[in-house]
Write an enzyme that holds these catalytic residues in place. Structure first.
Site, short mmCIF file in Angstrom:
data_model
loop_
_atom_site.label_atom_id
_atom_site.label_comp_id
_atom_site.label_asym_id
_atom_site.label_seq_id
_atom_site.Cartn_x
_atom_site.Cartn_y
_atom_site.Cartn_z
N GLU A 33 0.83 -1.20 0.00
CA GLU A 33 0.00 0.00 0.00
C GLU A 33 0.87 1.26 0.00
O GLU A 33 0.73 2.14 0.84
CB GLU A 33 -0.96 0.01 1.20
CG GLU A 33 -2.15 0.94 0.99
CD GLU A 33 -3.15 0.87 2.12
OE1 GLU A 33 -2.86 0.17 3.12
OE2 GLU A 33 -4.20 1.51 2.00
N TYR A 146 -0.44 -7.40 -1.54
CA TYR A 146 -1.37 -6.50 -0.86
C TYR A 146 -2.77 -6.88 -1.32
O TYR A 146 -3.22 -6.49 -2.40
CB TYR A 146 -1.06 -5.04 -1.16
CG TYR A 146 -2.09 -4.08 -0.60
CD1 TYR A 146 -2.50 -4.18 0.72
CD2 TYR A 146 -2.65 -3.08 -1.39
CE1 TYR A 146 -3.44 -3.32 1.25
CE2 TYR A 146 -3.59 -2.21 -0.88
CZ TYR A 146 -3.98 -2.32 0.45
OH TYR A 146 -4.92 -1.47 0.97
N ASP A 185 0.37 -7.93 3.33
CA ASP A 185 -0.90 -7.61 3.97
C ASP A 185 -2.00 -8.34 3.22
O ASP A 185 -2.40 -7.94 2.12
CB ASP A 185 -1.11 -6.09 3.91
CG ASP A 185 -2.44 -5.65 4.50
OD1 ASP A 185 -3.18 -6.51 5.02
OD2 ASP A 185 -2.75 -4.44 4.43
N ASN A 187 -5.03 -8.81 4.47
CA ASN A 187 -6.31 -8.21 4.84
C ASN A 187 -7.35 -9.24 5.28
O ASN A 187 -8.53 -9.08 5.00
CB ASN A 187 -6.86 -7.37 3.68
CG ASN A 187 -6.50 -5.91 3.81
OD1 ASN A 187 -6.59 -5.33 4.88
ND2 ASN A 187 -6.07 -5.31 2.71
N ASP A 302 -0.29 2.42 10.77
CA ASP A 302 -1.30 1.66 11.51
C ASP A 302 -0.98 0.16 11.47
O ASP A 302 -1.71 -0.64 12.05
CB ASP A 302 -2.69 1.93 10.97
CG ASP A 302 -2.85 1.53 9.51
OD1 ASP A 302 -1.81 1.37 8.84
OD2 ASP A 302 -3.99 1.39 9.04
#
Length: 564
Positions: A33, A146, A185, A187, A302
């Protein structure tokens, strides 16, 4: 929301990528990202000393998503590099897709037509958002991922399509006999222990764990994992797991091992987050690792980094092999000792160092002299390698060498200019003696064209004679002619400068630049990611030589891989 990792320790002291990688003590770093466009790439991102990089930037949504992998040249160098999961994208400067390249140039394992049909999304669309970079080493195939987030129902189809394509690619690579390492990531939290919100909902009896792990994306992900829990019968074609959760295997009973926190509610201090960032490997590699953990203390995003440490010697075909021997092209290392120096020949087409903005540099004088770009080979001609304690350190030309080269260039130019200086009459010379001397330079003399070739009938070039009485034919003829000649040459200099300035402006424009970055994130409350904003254009700072203060890039998800 915080977007500046260099505002935190340990990044605050030295705000460079090189210092960051040294702090991480990593040899492979995967960012997800990135949310940058090609025009936002700068020297400090791409030309990191001692490192190579491989970008995948979004094709449709500009300034959205994005993945980049950095590799340390002293310890590892991939033999192939691709972007995208499906293989439908093309390498730089090529119209042939990765999956249509000759077999010896392919990484392989591309999803079949039947497998792509189950995705429900066009293959080109799946790879258009810059969500995957794949590097192949002799040891394994590395996938930097990602995965789309569960933002709203409109993206559910795309998210499942991407995960189906990823599952097919991994399974096909394993079926080919290749080892696979996945970092990034994804998700998705695989179970109740990996999500604070799920644990709270189950504790309050709002939902059950079976319901939580049976959602489509989570069920598909658990099909991949060796210890993944799947409710009911396994799907056809997914009867066997293919991946090992490295970090969880070192901390099987640890709770609260979260890697992402919702910053809008300041959830990080209370550790109310989810584990959605992973380092995974194929089952035949699970004995290769010395340690794996998260680095929740590193701030600036984050997300927090996740890492895995390779053993120095790993089991391969019944014997122990030094990991460096199989992390570089054959013959580079033997028994952990370097035999061949790293050079520009190791660069792959996808390398960031070969992006034209960074490879084909032009000196400002070359622009005005209309000299062509330097080739990629010439770009690295000044790069030297030196072996120090078993590692390779890149050295740029010394300051004295650059100074001598610059002086040679200036002195060579002065000789050209000397030939362009025209003789003046004594009267004019007397006036000029009180002024700083200026040497005239013309494009004609630089190209080796005699000055006589410039003496063509171009009409009147000055206003001489309009504002003072006409002189006799023989009186003052020398000065008038010389003034006329100088005026004509001056106008020629201005024309050439303008034309080269125009061409220089065109060079600064990136024909493939992307649109502005997206202002929206794509993370749910439990699975969010921070945005990064980079707006500096590298061309103006690099080509024109202006000194600029470089804003720090926003770093988000970081998965690091290293070995002792």
């Amino acid at each position: 929301m915080e977007h500046n990792p260099f505002g935190y320790q340990p990044w605050r002291e030295k705000r460079t990528f090189e210092a960051m990688f040294d702090t991480l003590e990593a040899d492979i770093v995967v960012f997800q990202e990135t949310k940058i466009q090609r025009k936002d790439l700068r020297d400090d991102m791409v030309l990191v000393p001692g490192w190579d990089c491989y970008f995948s930037l979004p094709k449709a949504k500009k300034g959205y998503s994005g993945v980049v992998i950095y590799t340390r040249n002293a310890t590892c160098a991939p033999i192939r590099a691709e972007e995208g999961v499906t293989g439908v994208l093309c390498p730089p400067n090529s119209s042939t897709s990765y999956r249509d390249l000759p077999e010896e140039q392919q990484i392989g394992g591309y999803p079949t037509v039947q497998q792509l049909s189950k995705c429900g999304v066009d293959a080109a669309a799946l790879d258009s958002e810059g969500r995957c970079v794949i590097l192949e080493f002799p040891a394994f195939v590395l996938l930097g991922i990602y995965s789309p987030a569960n933002r709203d129902e409109t993206r559910d189809g795309f998210r499942l399509g991407f995960m189906n394509a990823l599952d097919a690619r991994i399974r096909n690579l394993v079926a080919m006999g290749k080892r696979v390492f996945v970092a990034g990531d994804l998700n998705v939290a695989r179970g109740e222990a990996d999500s604070a919100s799920a644990a709270e909902a189950i504790r309050k009896r709002i939902s059950t764990e079976d319901e939580f792990i049976s959602t489509p994306a989570r069920r598909l992900f658990n099909h991949m994992l060796s210890d993944g829990r799947v409710i009911g019968e396994r799907d056809e074609g997914r009867e066997l797991p293919v991946l090992h959760d490295i970090c969880r295997s070192f901390h099987p009973d640890r709770r609260g091992m979260y890697t992402c926190w919702e910053q809008r509610i300041n959830a990080r201090p209370g550790n109310y987050g989810s584990r959605i960032d992973y380092v995974l490997c194929s089952l035949d590699m699970k004995e290769w690792f010395l340690d794996s953990n998260i680095q929740e203390g590193l701030m600036g995003s984050d997300h927090c980094p996740v890492y895995a440490v390779f053993k120095e010697f790993v089991p391969l075909r019944g014997t122990d092999v030094n990991i460096r021997d199989i992390m570089n092209p054959p013959g580079t290392f033997r028994n952990g000792q370097r035999l061949q120096e790293y050079s520009s020949k190791n660069l792959l087409p996808l390398s960031g160092r070969l992006i034209p903005e960074f490879c084909k540099r032009r000196n400002i004088k070359d622009m005005f002299l209309n000299r062509p770009y330097a080739s990629g080979k010439d770009t690295f001609s000044g790069l030297q390698t030196q072996q120090i304690s078993g590692s390779i350190v890149e050295q740029m030309p010394s300051t004295d060498e650059v100074k001598n080269h610059s002086m040679n260039r200036v002195s060579g130019l002065s000789k050209v200019e000397d030939r362009a200086v025209r003789k003046r009459s004594p009267a004019k010379e007397t006036f000029a003696s009180n002024q700083p001397k200026r040497r005239k330079y013309t494009a004609g003399t630089a190209a080796g064209i005699p000055n006589k070739s410039l003496q063509t009938n171009q009409g009147q070039q000055s206003l001489e004679g309009f504002f003072k009485p006409k002189q006799n034919k023989d009186e003052g003829m020398g000065d008038a002619e010389e003034f006329k000649e100088d005026s004509r040459l001056a106008s020629l200099d201005i024309f050439e400068s303008d034309s080269h300035t125009a061409s220089m402006s065109e060079e600064l424009q990136d024909p493939g630049s992307h649109m502005g970055p997206s202002s929206m994130g794509e993370r749910s409350a439990a699975e969010s990611s921070a945005e990064t904003g980079v707006s500096e254009t590298h061309a103006s700072a690099t080509v024109l030589g202006d000194e600029t203060v470089v804003d720090p890039i926003n770093l988000l998800d970081v998965s690091t891989t290293t070995w002792s």
